[in-house]
Design a protein around this motif. Structure first.
Motif, mmCIF file in Angstrom:
data_model
loop_
_atom_site.group_PDB
_atom_site.id
_atom_site.type_symbol
_atom_site.label_atom_id
_atom_site.label_comp_id
_atom_site.label_asym_id
_atom_site.label_seq_id
_atom_site.Cartn_x
_atom_site.Cartn_y
_atom_site.Cartn_z
ATOM 1 N N THR A 101 0.834 -1.212 0.000
ATOM 2 C CA THR A 101 0.000 0.000 0.000
ATOM 3 C C THR A 101 0.864 1.257 0.000
ATOM 4 O OG1 THR A 101 -1.448 -1.256 1.430
ATOM 5 C CG2 THR A 101 -2.000 1.039 1.080
ATOM 6 N N ILE A 102 1.869 1.254 0.896
ATOM 7 C CA ILE A 102 2.701 2.459 1.008
ATOM 8 C C ILE A 102 3.467 2.692 -0.290
ATOM 9 C CG2 ILE A 102 4.669 3.440 2.236
ATOM 10 C CD1 ILE A 102 3.582 1.972 4.739
ATOM 11 N N ALA A 103 4.004 1.596 -0.879
ATOM 12 C CA ALA A 103 4.729 1.762 -2.148
ATOM 13 C C ALA A 103 3.808 2.345 -3.212
ATOM 14 C CB ALA A 103 5.267 0.412 -2.608
ATOM 15 N N THR A 104 2.557 1.845 -3.261
ATOM 16 C CA THR A 104 1.622 2.359 -4.265
ATOM 17 C C THR A 104 1.319 3.833 -4.023
ATOM 18 O OG1 THR A 104 0.645 0.184 -4.090
ATOM 19 C CG2 THR A 104 -0.479 1.751 -5.467
ATOM 20 N N LEU A 105 1.118 4.179 -2.744
ATOM 21 C CA LEU A 105 0.788 5.583 -2.434
ATOM 22 C C LEU A 105 1.938 6.500 -2.830
ATOM 23 C CD1 LEU A 105 -1.017 5.311 0.996
ATOM 24 C CD2 LEU A 105 -1.961 6.126 -1.141
ATOM 25 N N ILE A 106 3.189 6.073 -2.498
ATOM 26 C CA ILE A 106 4.334 6.919 -2.834
ATOM 27 C C ILE A 106 4.451 7.062 -4.347
ATOM 28 C CG2 ILE A 106 6.846 7.059 -2.764
ATOM 29 C CD1 ILE A 106 6.708 5.789 -0.012
ATOM 30 N N THR A 107 4.206 5.943 -5.064
ATOM 31 C CA THR A 107 4.268 6.018 -6.525
ATOM 32 C C THR A 107 3.205 6.958 -7.068
ATOM 33 O OG1 THR A 107 4.997 3.743 -6.479
ATOM 34 C CG2 THR A 107 4.338 4.624 -8.601
ATOM 35 N N MET A 108 2.019 6.940 -6.448
ATOM 36 C CA MET A 108 0.986 7.882 -6.867
ATOM 37 C C MET A 108 1.481 9.321 -6.690
ATOM 38 S SD MET A 108 -2.404 6.114 -5.315
ATOM 39 C CE MET A 108 -3.831 6.674 -6.212
ATOM 40 N N ALA A 109 2.149 9.573 -5.563
ATOM 41 C CA ALA A 109 2.653 10.927 -5.333
ATOM 42 C C ALA A 109 3.681 11.303 -6.391
ATOM 43 C CB ALA A 109 3.257 11.022 -3.936
ATOM 44 N N LEU A 110 4.585 10.346 -6.725
ATOM 45 C CA LEU A 110 5.612 10.625 -7.739
ATOM 46 C C LEU A 110 4.958 10.907 -9.089
ATOM 47 C CD1 LEU A 110 8.237 7.885 -6.849
ATOM 48 C CD2 LEU A 110 8.351 10.315 -6.361
ATOM 49 N N LEU A 131 2.042 12.084 -9.530
ATOM 50 C CA LEU A 131 1.392 13.399 -9.441
ATOM 51 C C LEU A 131 2.398 14.505 -9.712
ATOM 52 C CD1 LEU A 131 -1.196 14.894 -8.843
ATOM 53 C CD2 LEU A 131 -0.517 15.019 -6.476
ATOM 54 N N VAL A 132 3.635 14.346 -9.144
ATOM 55 C CA VAL A 132 4.675 15.347 -9.390
ATOM 56 C C VAL A 132 4.942 15.451 -10.889
ATOM 57 C CG1 VAL A 132 7.082 15.921 -9.026
ATOM 58 C CG2 VAL A 132 5.739 15.003 -7.164
ATOM 59 N N MET A 143 -0.985 6.393 -15.548
ATOM 60 C CA MET A 143 -0.277 5.592 -14.549
ATOM 61 C C MET A 143 -0.974 5.715 -13.196
ATOM 62 S SD MET A 143 3.675 5.843 -13.665
ATOM 63 C CE MET A 143 4.237 5.479 -12.042
ATOM 64 N N PHE A 144 -1.462 6.924 -12.917
ATOM 65 C CA PHE A 144 -2.226 7.134 -11.692
ATOM 66 C C PHE A 144 -3.425 6.191 -11.647
ATOM 67 C CE2 PHE A 144 -3.820 9.716 -8.308
ATOM 68 C CZ PHE A 144 -2.696 10.338 -7.840
ATOM 69 N N LYS A 200 -2.313 2.629 -10.887
ATOM 70 C CA LYS A 200 -1.940 2.502 -9.483
ATOM 71 C C LYS A 200 -3.171 2.480 -8.600
ATOM 72 C CE LYS A 200 0.953 1.338 -10.470
ATOM 73 N NZ LYS A 200 1.114 1.726 -11.854
#
Lengths: 125, 339, 118, 103
Positions: free
Chosen positions: D6-15, D17-18, D35-36, D39
């Motif tokens: 979950t955390i890896a997916t959330l961080i990837t979502m943030a990346l 988004l950037v 990609m969002f 994810k």
């Protein structure tokens, strides 16, 4: 128990792949390489994570649904990125490191739409 | 732990919203609002609202991007003016003041998720308890939507129908050009452009093949959501949006003309009205069988079976109307020439 | 923990005002509509947040699970219909903007007012 | 156990988004949005199991099936818009791409 460990390993590996892909999308130098990074999360990451969850689900309706999700993801997401890449190519976004001279040497002329059409990906204008 | 996930997603949402308002490029704003809707759906899911998340997913991923892009094609995509600095300062001042007031007010709110608050004590437990006995379907949300508050939902369906009729009226008008009359050359350009517009993505081979492969599955999934709505997340509103998304995909791949040949506009208009009429007809039938308006219990000898029949029929009505309205709106935007 | 719960309401306030800012300060009509949809989303978020019960689960009764705590179904019903009504009315708004563009040749509030003044 | 993924997916979502916020070209933003979406499919699947309610996989299935329609719509939109707008955009994208390469 062995199943739990296997599922944990798969989930962690999947998380790792997804994260690497995310970093790649942020750090890669141009659009086409970023597509490559994003495909990593959509294929390897998705396969590993969903397999990991499937091990937890066991033989149930949820496992079938997960298999369907994986199947649709593996079909739709490469299609979307392929369509996107061909649109970008047609619009003239260049891969970094290819100047027009080099492309001409390889016999691929990125400038004309007619040529892009002969690559099988569509003719526009 | 999930509350931290929620906080993280909410933060991403605020950043996205700021970027949407900040960007000058409307096309970018539309792409970002797609991401915004995804984050919204994820938050709804974390807050236990699976049905709402499914609705947001079906609308946000399939429909709203397409509609906004359709409008942008017709209106142009860049903001011409930045607001003047005085204007901006005043607006920011007003906004900041109200934000601070609302945030101040939140400190008087009951704690997040507190089961003892009046809102959780009053009607909700009654709905949850009564659903098991009187209606006997697992999904309490569907029970409340279709049975307990069926009259309310009927109103919502008519609002959707009215919006669809409004769009059809608006786009039935032919524009009167005020200033520059069209030269011959311009109209010629437009007619060739129109031929190009009609063909969709027919020349993109891979999207074409994969899209055709997937359309039956999307339709099947739409029907599953429609009729499984009593047992899991789903129902007429979500199913209508998903089925409309499938037809929109067909229109994108093959061109609007072919999609209109599959489901012509008169069928869509009939669906818009027919669904709403089906819904009201159930109410009238209930009255004829000596019940109240939309009191499904009288529809069968056994009250619970009657409830089941009523819910399935009115959900079908909702699904038909939503599909018809969303598709009519899409065709209205997509079939409009650019002036 | 308390503050983390309140954070939901703060985000509601901030999103509401981001949408409001777009509505009052932007000149482009489509941008105003996008702002309006953010405003709308903020209200949806508030309703769903208030319906959450700690330790609860989505209000779909599972076979064989006794004494489950359910979140409040009522706000979910209201918002579920509101989302679909929201997109229909938003489409109506977009339709009006398209007609304005066709008649005035512009979707900037400033231009439209100027043309009207003439 | 699900937390890592979950955390890896959330961080990837943030990346992602950037990347969607930075651009530089429109296509990068669309890629990030797509990609969002994928994810989000993973996130919904994991959370359905985290909550112990596997019947909520319908949500992930919805996104898996209809998320790419948005990309096709964007493609069609780019193809349809007047040529001057395309050129305007591409030159912008190219200049920015060069900047990234030069870094």
């Amino acid at each position: 128990m062995a199943l739990d460990i296997a599922s944990w390993v798969l989930l962690s590996m999947g998380g790792l792949f997804v994260f690497i892909g995310g970093v790649g999308v942020l750090r890669m130098p141009d659009f086409y390489t970023r597509i490559h990074a994003s495909s990593l999360t959509d294929t390897m990451g998705a396969i590993l994570i969903i397999l990991g969850i499937m091990l937890q689900a066991g033989a149930s309706l949820a496992a079938i649904k997960l298999a369907m999700i994986l199947l649709f993801l593996l079909i739709t997401s490469p299609t979307a990125t392929n369509a996107l890449a061909s649109a970008a190519l047609l619009a003239g976004v260049r891969p970094c490191g290819t100047d027009p001279v080099m492309s001409a040497d390889k016999g691929i002329d990125l400038d004309t739409n007619a040529d892009a059409g002969s690559l099988g990906e569509g003719k526009d204008t | 732990m999930t509350i931290i996930f929620g906080v993280f997603l909410l933060t991403l949402m605020v950043i996205t919203a700021l970027a949407i308002v900040h960007t000058q490029h409307l096309f970018v704003a539309v792409i970002l609002s797609g991401i915004f809707s995804l984050l919204m759906a994820a938050n709804f899911f974390l807050l236990d609202a699976a049905d709402v998340a499914l609705t947001e997913a079906a609308i946000g991923a399939g429909i709203s991007t397409v509609l906004f892009l359709g409008a942008l094609t017709l209106t142009g995509e860049a903001e011409r003016y930045r607001s003047s600095s005085v204007n901006r300062v005043v607006a920011l001042g007003v906004v900041a003041a109200i934000t601070l007031m609302v945030i101040y007010a939140t400190f008087d709110k009951p704690a997040f998720g507190d089961p003892q608050t009046p809102v959780q004590q009053h009607v909700a437990p009654w709905y949850i308890d009564t659903t098991a006995n009187d209606i006997d379907i697992p999904n309490v949300v569907t029970a409340v939507l279709a049975s307990f508050r069926g009259y309310d939902t009927l109103g919502e369906v008519f609002v959707v129908l009215t919006a669809g009729i409004g769009i059809l009226f608006l786009f039935s008008a032919t524009p009167t050009r005020r200033k520059k009359p069209q030269t011959e050359q311009e109209s010629e350009v437009e007619s060739t452009a129109e031929i190009k517009f009609g063909e969709g993505l027919r020349h993109f081979l891979i999207p074409q093949v994969v899209g055709r492969l997937l359309i039956p599955f999307i339709l099947l999934f739409g029907l599953y959501v429609q009729f499984h709505g009593d047992y899991g997340p789903g129902g007429g509103f979500q199913a209508g949006a998903i089925i409309a998304a499938a037809i929109i995909l067909y229109a994108l791949l093959e061109g609007e003309a072919r999609a209109l040949r599959v489901i012509p506009q008169w069928v869509l208009t009939g669906m818009m009205a027919g669904g709403a009429i089906l819904y009201s007809a159930v109410g009238v039938v209930c009255m004829m069988l000596d019940g109240n308006f939309l009191e499904y219990s009288v529809l069968a000898a056994d009250p619970i079976t009657g409830q089941h029949i009523g819910i399935i029929v009115i959900e079908a009505g909702v699904g038909i109307t939503v599909t018809g309205v969303l598709l009519s709106i899409f065709h209205a935007f997509a079939g409009r020439r650019r002036f | 923990m308390e503050l983390l719960g309140l954070y939901h309401y703060w985000v509601f306030a901030v999103l509401l005002m981001i949408g409001f800012y777009a509505v009052i300060s932007k000149s482009n009509l489509i941008k105003k509509l996008i702002g309006l949809s953010i405003f709308q989303a903020a209200v949806f978020l508030l309703y769903i947040t208030m319906g959450k019960v700690a330790g609860g689960t989505a209000p779909i009764i599972q076979a064989g699970v006794e004494n489950a705590v359910f979140s409040n179904p009522l706000p979910q019903v209201l918002i579920l219909t509101a989302i679909v009504v929201g997109i229909s009315t938003m489409a109506l708004g977009l339709g009006i903007v398209v007609r304005i563009k066709e008649e005035y040749g512009s979707i900037e509030e400033r231009d439209i007012q100027e043309i009207d003044r003439r | 156990m699900y937390y890592v993924a979950t955390i890896a997916t959330l961080i990837t979502m943030a990346l992602a988004l950037v990347r969607a916020l930075q651009g530089p070209s429109v296509y990068d933003r669309v890629l990030a949005a797509n990609m969002f979406g994928t994810k989000a499919v993973l996130l919904f699947s994991i959370i359905a199991f985290l909550y112990g309610r596997p019947d909520f996989l319908d949500l992930a299935l919805t996104y898996a099936l209809i998320n790419f329609i948005g990309v096709f719509a964007i493609l069609e939109f780019i193809r349809r818009r007047p040529n001057d707008a395309i050129e305007d955009d591409v030159t912008k994208g190219d200049v920015n791409d060069d900047n990234v390469v030069g870094r």
